[in-house]
Design an enzyme around this catalytic site. Sequence first.
Site: not given
Length: 373
Positions: A185, A209, A101
Site C-alpha cells: 500500500d 495524495k 493503515w
Amino acid sequence: PWNFSAGPSALPEVVLQQAAAEMLDWHGSGMSVMEMSHRGKHFVQICDEAESDLRELLGLPADYAIMFMQGGGSGENAIVPMNLMGRRGSPAADFVVTGHWSKRSYKEAGRYGSAHVAASSEQAVQLDGREQGPLTWVPPVDTWQVRKESAYLHLCSNETIGGVEFMDWPDTAALGAPDVPLVIDASSHFLSRPMDVTRCGMMYAGAQKNAGPAGVTMVIARRDLIGHALPICPSAFDYANVAAEHSRYNTPPTFAIYVAGLVFKWVKANGGVAGMEAANKAKADLLYGFLDSSSFYRNPIHAPVRSRMNVPFVLRDESLNDAFLQGADAAGLTQLKGHKSVGGMRASIYNAVPLAGVSALVEYLKEFERRYG
Ligand code: PLP
C-alpha cells in the site's frame, strides 16, 4: 495559502488550471470529460494515455497490469484478499504492522482467510539508545516471520498517520519465503520517488495524495497473480475483468482518471519520479532539520524511517495547540492538525507542496517558538 492536508491534498496549480480551462470543452470535443462515454474514443484516449504515462514514470514492464479502480485504499484492503488470498490453496496472507493503515489491512484481510502478523512495531523498543514508542519504527527485517505457504506479504510503505516510511523493502526470498510476493500500500508516497515496482507482486495507491483527486485508486499487479479470485469476489473488483478491459469493465471514475493523467504529465515534465525525489528530499531535510534543532517541537519517529511525505510533530507544551493552529491559519498555513489518533500536528508535504511552502512553515514554527518558547 499553503495546504498541508494529508489527503485529499494539494494538487499542482497548473493541473487545476488546465482542468478548469478544459472543463466545458475537452480538446474541441464540445464536451466536458464528465460528459463523455467511458467507451467513446475521447475517454479511451485519456485513459490509455494515463496508463502509458504512469507505466513510463514507473518504468513498468508489460508483465504488470495497471488498473484504475474505485474503492480507495480501504476498498483494496478487501479487494486484494479477494483476488489473491486463495492463490495457493487455503486463503492465507501475512502482514507487517507499522501503523494505522497496515493494521487496517491486516484486520480486513482476516474476513477472507487466515491473516497472520509477520512483524509488528506495536510495542515500545530501545533503538540507537533511544526509546521508540509504538508504531514509530520498523521491525528489523531479520525478525519478520513470514509463513512460506502465504499467498502474499502485505506492508504499508508509508504510514500517513504515524509518519513511518519504508525507504526500502526486502525481497521475500531473503526472508525464506521466495514464493510469497510483496503487496504494498503506497497510497501516501506514490510517485514521490523512484520505486522498483517489479520487486513486488502488487502495489496500490489511492490517488488523493500525490496523484490526483479522490475517487480513483491505482492498482498495479503482476499478471501471473491475476485470475485467482475467490468465488465471492464481485465481478467488478476481479482484477482479471478489470485488467482485460483496460479499467473499463464497468464505468470507471472518468473525471478522476483524467485529472490523475494530468498529474502524471506534470510529474513527467518536472523530472519524473527522480525529480520529485530531489524536491521532496530538500523539503523533508529542511523541516526535520529545524524540528531537530528545536527543543520546543518534537518528531517522535525513528530517524531512518521518517516519512518524507507526512511529518507529525508535537509541541512540548500541548496546551499551546489551539493557539498554534489558529496562528498557522492566519499565516496562510492550512490543515496542519494531526490525526485524532495521535494528536499534535502533521505537515503533509506531498509532491504538489513546493519548497517555498515548507520554508513558510519553518518560518512560522520559528516565530511561534520565539513568541511562546
Ligand atoms: N492507506 C493509506 C496509506 C492511507 O493513507 C489511506 C487514507 O488516508 C488509506 C489507505 C485509505 O484510503 P481511502 O480513504 O481512500 O480508503
